[in-house]
Design an enzyme around this catalytic site. Structure first.
Site, short mmCIF file in Angstrom:
data_model
loop_
_atom_site.label_atom_id
_atom_site.label_comp_id
_atom_site.label_asym_id
_atom_site.label_seq_id
_atom_site.Cartn_x
_atom_site.Cartn_y
_atom_site.Cartn_z
N HIS A 73 8.11 -11.26 4.76
CA HIS A 73 8.95 -10.21 5.32
C HIS A 73 9.29 -10.47 6.80
O HIS A 73 10.43 -10.33 7.22
CB HIS A 73 8.24 -8.86 5.17
CG HIS A 73 9.16 -7.70 5.06
ND1 HIS A 73 8.91 -6.63 4.25
CD2 HIS A 73 10.34 -7.43 5.66
CE1 HIS A 73 9.90 -5.74 4.35
NE2 HIS A 73 10.78 -6.21 5.21
N TYR A 103 7.60 -0.91 1.52
CA TYR A 103 8.48 0.24 1.32
C TYR A 103 7.76 1.40 0.62
O TYR A 103 8.25 2.53 0.62
CB TYR A 103 9.72 -0.14 0.52
CG TYR A 103 10.60 -1.18 1.18
CD1 TYR A 103 10.48 -1.49 2.54
CD2 TYR A 103 11.56 -1.87 0.45
CE1 TYR A 103 11.29 -2.44 3.13
CE2 TYR A 103 12.38 -2.83 1.03
CZ TYR A 103 12.23 -3.12 2.37
OH TYR A 103 13.03 -4.09 2.94
N LYS A 126 8.45 -8.69 -1.18
CA LYS A 126 8.14 -9.32 0.10
C LYS A 126 6.68 -9.09 0.47
O LYS A 126 6.12 -8.03 0.17
CB LYS A 126 9.04 -8.74 1.21
CG LYS A 126 10.53 -8.80 0.92
CD LYS A 126 11.34 -8.24 2.07
CE LYS A 126 12.80 -8.07 1.67
NZ LYS A 126 13.01 -6.91 0.79
N ASP A 135 16.32 -5.52 -4.48
CA ASP A 135 15.58 -6.04 -3.33
C ASP A 135 14.46 -5.07 -2.97
O ASP A 135 14.71 -3.98 -2.46
CB ASP A 135 16.52 -6.23 -2.14
CG ASP A 135 15.81 -6.80 -0.93
OD1 ASP A 135 15.57 -8.01 -0.90
OD2 ASP A 135 15.49 -6.02 0.00
#
Length: 343
Positions: free
Chosen positions: A124, A63, A91, A58
């Site tokens: 997201h 990130y 995402k 994931d």
């Protein structure tokens, strides 16, 4: 009982069937560690997790580690893992909600992750209310606004085009609500196949969970252990601690395992897909092994319904807009989308 340090045969991991017949493993490895761990550490954990038997990874653009994770995935494939066994998610972040920006974001994730397709792409958050990494709880985007269904549909339509082009296999929602999901199901050409949401024994979201199941949407649970390592900005006095819940502790004692593993056993028994994050090999291997060995009994699963406190840990304060009263305005708790009116 198998050697607790040995890899897990991926064929033993339960699979969930998605709309259209594809499957997704019943547990994945998360990659959100940017508040505590650098990209190299997260990528190393992904490489180790795939070697341990994980096949669901994931990821997310925000990130800040997809390029490094991509190196780890490429190494795994070069080492003999079949790409078709992997289910890789990314995402679209809040600064890329404009249709062209969303398409560019997915292309960037494909490039960084070194893939020719993504197995799923999630929106997201349903708000284009951007904040930078490490933002304080009271940080605000001055351009923030409430949910706009027309704008969300335009974004969704751009992602549908990527499905048509074969670059994305499935679409997913994340941090949505029953009210917002109902609107999307009403209006989307390609409905979501997955919904990522906060799910742990002390926050079970039964209404949203049941709505997903009823419409053939696979629930994916983030913070499945109650997010003990979540950023300080997401902590408030009195937050629940799942691993200290009396029912969780009792069941853990009866199974001779850490309470965190009970949270994962419960998640898989309930039918959601948990995505715990850890950089420690002993932890991520134990997490995976927990879902293939020594399952909870039906009575234990029923008993864990009593752990639900209905208390959200990831409240999303940084996504509030001027004039919003509290973080509760983000979550449509009475079924009304705050700030949105029918056109």
């Amino acid at each position: 009982m198998s050697d607790e340090h040995a890899p897990v045969d991926p064929a033993l991991v339960p699979q969930r069937e998605l709309r259209g017949g594809a499957t997704v493993p019943a547990i994945g490895i998360g990659t959100f560690g940017s508040d505590r761990y650098g990209p190299a550490e997260v990528a190393s954990a992904v490489a180790g997790a795939v070697a341990a038997g994980y096949r669901l990874v994931d990821c997310a653009a925000v990130y800040g580690n997809e390029a490094q994770v991509g190196e780890a995935l490429a190494g795994a494939v070069a080492g003999g893992v079949d790409r078709d066994e992997l289910f890789v998610v990314s995402k679209v972040w809040n600064d890329a909600h404009a249709p062209a920006d969303a398409v560019a974001s997915v292309h960037r994730s494909l490039r960084d992750l070194r893939l020719d397709h993504l197995d799923a792409v999630f929106v997201h958050w349903p708000f284009p209310n951007h904040h930078p990494p490490m933002a304080d709880t009271d940080a605000r985007d001055p351009r923030a606004r409430p949910y706009d269904h027309d704008a969300y549909l335009a974004l969704w339509g751009a992602l549908e085009g990527l499905v048509d082009a074969g670059l994305v296999r499935h679409l997913g929602t994340s941090n949505t609500t029953v009210a917002k999901l109902d609107l999307l199901l009403r209006d989307a050409r390609i409905p979501p196949a997955l919904n990522e949401m906060e799910l742990h024994p002390c926050f079970q979201q039964p209404e949203l969970f049941d709505r997903c199941v009823r419409h053939g949407i696979q629930p994916v649970g983030y913070s499945p252990l109650g997010s003990p390592s979540r950023p300080e900005r997401d902590r408030t006095p009195g937050d629940v601690v799942d691993t200290e819940d009396p029912v969780v502790v009792r069941i853990a004692r009866e199974h001779g395992v850490h309470p965190a593993l009970v949270c994962l056993k419960w998640a898989v028994a309930r039918g959601q897909v948990p995505i715990p994050f850890s950089v420690k090999p002993a932890q991520y291997t134990a997490n995976l092994r927990a879902v293939v060995e020594d399952p909870l009994t039906a009575q234990e699963v029923a008993d864990l319904a009593a752990a639900d406190r209905g208390e959200r840990l990831i409240k999303g304060q940084v996504f509030l807009w001027p004039g919003a009263e509290s973080w509760r305005d983000l979550w449509d708790e009475d079924g009304t989308i705050v700030g949105w009116t029918e056109r």
